[in-house]
Design an enzyme around this catalytic site. Structure first.
Site, PDB file in Angstrom:
ATOM      1  N   LYS A  43     -92.607  -5.984  49.544  1.00 39.22           N
ATOM      2  CA  LYS A  43     -92.320  -6.292  48.148  1.00 39.22           C
ATOM      3  C   LYS A  43     -92.684  -5.172  47.183  1.00 39.22           C
ATOM      4  O   LYS A  43     -92.284  -5.219  46.015  1.00 39.22           O
ATOM      5  CB  LYS A  43     -93.049  -7.583  47.751  1.00 39.22           C
ATOM      6  CG  LYS A  43     -92.452  -8.804  48.398  1.00 39.22           C
ATOM      7  CD  LYS A  43     -90.990  -8.943  48.024  1.00 39.22           C
ATOM      8  CE  LYS A  43     -90.537 -10.356  48.110  1.00 39.22           C
ATOM      9  NZ  LYS A  43     -89.217 -10.549  47.521  1.00 39.22           N
TER      10      LYS A  43
HETATM   11  N1  PMP Z   1     -92.313 -11.870  54.220  1.00 38.38           N
HETATM   12  C1  PMP Z   1     -93.250 -11.945  53.273  1.00 38.38           C
HETATM   13  C2  PMP Z   1     -94.692 -11.912  53.679  1.00 38.38           C
HETATM   14  C3  PMP Z   1     -92.891 -12.077  51.930  1.00 38.38           C
HETATM   15  O1  PMP Z   1     -93.860 -12.154  50.985  1.00 38.38           O
HETATM   16  C4  PMP Z   1     -91.527 -12.142  51.589  1.00 38.38           C
HETATM   17  C5  PMP Z   1     -91.141 -12.286  50.154  1.00 38.38           C
HETATM   18  N2  PMP Z   1     -91.283 -13.615  49.667  1.00 38.38           N
HETATM   19  C6  PMP Z   1     -90.569 -12.107  52.606  1.00 38.38           C
HETATM   20  C7  PMP Z   1     -90.996 -11.933  53.913  1.00 38.38           C
HETATM   21  C8  PMP Z   1     -89.091 -12.356  52.355  1.00 38.38           C
HETATM   22  O2  PMP Z   1     -88.433 -11.447  51.609  1.00 38.38           O
HETATM   23  P1  PMP Z   1     -87.266 -11.778  50.586  1.00 38.38           P
HETATM   24  O3  PMP Z   1     -87.910 -12.264  49.322  1.00 38.38           O
HETATM   25  O4  PMP Z   1     -86.614 -10.453  50.435  1.00 38.38           O
HETATM   26  O5  PMP Z   1     -86.326 -12.804  51.148  1.00 38.38           O
END
Ligand code: PMP
Length: 335
Positions: A43
């Site tokens: 992120k």
């Molecule tokens: N894994 C973790 C630990 C996350 O914090 C996130 C983001 N919420 C994701 C995967 C998934 O990513 P996205 O928001 O791009 O779908």
């Protein structure tokens, strides 16, 4: 390589590792180590992209205030970038979030506003409604809104995807991803539709999330609950794109946590819980293949936030996810 002048310059360009200690059937399995971003997760890229887009659009002025509703990895990424760029960050956080996360955010200079965890969308105390209201009230404040912000998937289309494509020498048969905001899936899909439309996507979904069922039969069912953090939803995130997803795997908490623990033991990678879900799905996909394939998945975040949870046998036992502890509790350490 020039020595970076800011931690911001160390976001992205994460390494790729081939896993050699798991049974991957006829396939080769690679992981992109997003835990090595300076804020510890995938992120960071998204936080930087959303802030820099708002700077370019003029929606964020020097010294301005950024508002978001999260205590997750997006919050940590935003806190890091905001601290280094001199913005004020206000995060509205449901009060069930771990104290460690809140202390970490405060140490980065974030103003954390705790709100009720037990209310749903439409209630004035619901964290997203509360954040939106604050953004309307504070002059010049910019509401990041990662679930609807196109600079979220753009971070992955512009950085994650081309890095991955280059690191794999332009040969990728399948990519396993999870969906939280849908930014990763949306951005990677957009890039791979251009450079390699035959690359297929594999959805790694926590059992209880509605997304795998939505993909299989177009229906949005009743959501259950799961302990894995950061992925799985009870609605279809607008930024996700299921057009190139060919397989969905539903992974229970026990399988996700056991797989993440195996990743540490076998390969020395301390990953977070969502990585367990992604890796379990990628392994199931690999073992189901009859032809050799090159498969990529992600270590989405670092495991150090989860040491007292899934890396603690007694927590695993309490949750019914382990039949007997491999280690005693901390009292065993006291002579
Ligand atoms: N894994 C973790 C630990 C996350 O914090 C996130 C983001 N919420 C994701 C995967 C998934 O990513 P996205 O928001 O791009 O779908």
């Amino acid at each position: 390589m020039a020595i970076p002048l800011s931690v911001i310059d160390m976001i992205g360009n994460t390494p790729m590792l081939e896993l050699t200690q798991f049974d991957t059937g006829p396939c080769r399995l690679f992981v992109k180590l997003e835990n090595q971003n300076p804020g510890g997760s995938i992120k960071d890229r998204v936080a930087l992209s959303m802030i820099e887009q708002a700077e370019r659009d003029g929606r964020l002025q020097p010294g301005g205030t950024i508002i978001e509703a999260t205590a997750g990895n997006t919050g940590l990424g935003l806190a890091l970038v905001a601290a280094l760029k001199g913005y004020k960050l206000l995060l509205v956080v449901p009060d069930k979030m771990s104290r460690e996360k809140i202390f970490h955010l405060r140490a980065l200079g974030v103003e954390v506003l705790l709100t009720r965890s037990d209310v749903g969308k439409g209630h004035p105390a619901y964290y997203q409604d509360y954040a939106k209201r604050l953004a309307d009230e504070i002059p010049g404040a910019f509401y990041i809104d990662q679930f609807n912000n196109p600079a979220n998937p753009a971070a992955h289309a512009n950085t994650t995807a081309p890095e991955l494509w280059r690191q794999m020498d332009h040969r990728v048969d399948a990519i396993a991803v999870g969906v939280g905001s849908g930014g990763t899936l949306g951005g990677l899909s957009q890039y791979f539709a251009e450079v390699s439309p035959q690359t297929e996507f594999v959805l790694a979904d926590p059992a209880g999330s509605i997304l795998a069922d939505y993909l299989d039969n177009g229906q949005i069912g009743e959501a259950g609950s799961w302990l894995v953090e950061g992925i799985g939803e009870d609605f279809v995130p607008p930024l996700s794109d299921f057009g190139q997803v060919r397989n969905a795997y539903r992974i229970g908490d026990a399988e996700a946590f056991t797989t993440a623990r195996d990743l540490l033991r076998k390969e020395g990678v301390l990953a977070g819980s969502s990585t367990g879900t992604l890796l379990a799905a990628a392994l199931r996909y690999c073992r189901a293949q009859t032809e050799p394939k090159r498969v990529v998945t992600f270590v989405c975040d670092s495991g150090n936030k989860y040491l007292s949870k899934m890396y603690n046998d007694h927590w695993m036992l309490e949750q019914g996810l382990l039949s007997k502890p491999q280690h005693g509790d901390l009292r065993d350490l006291i002579a």
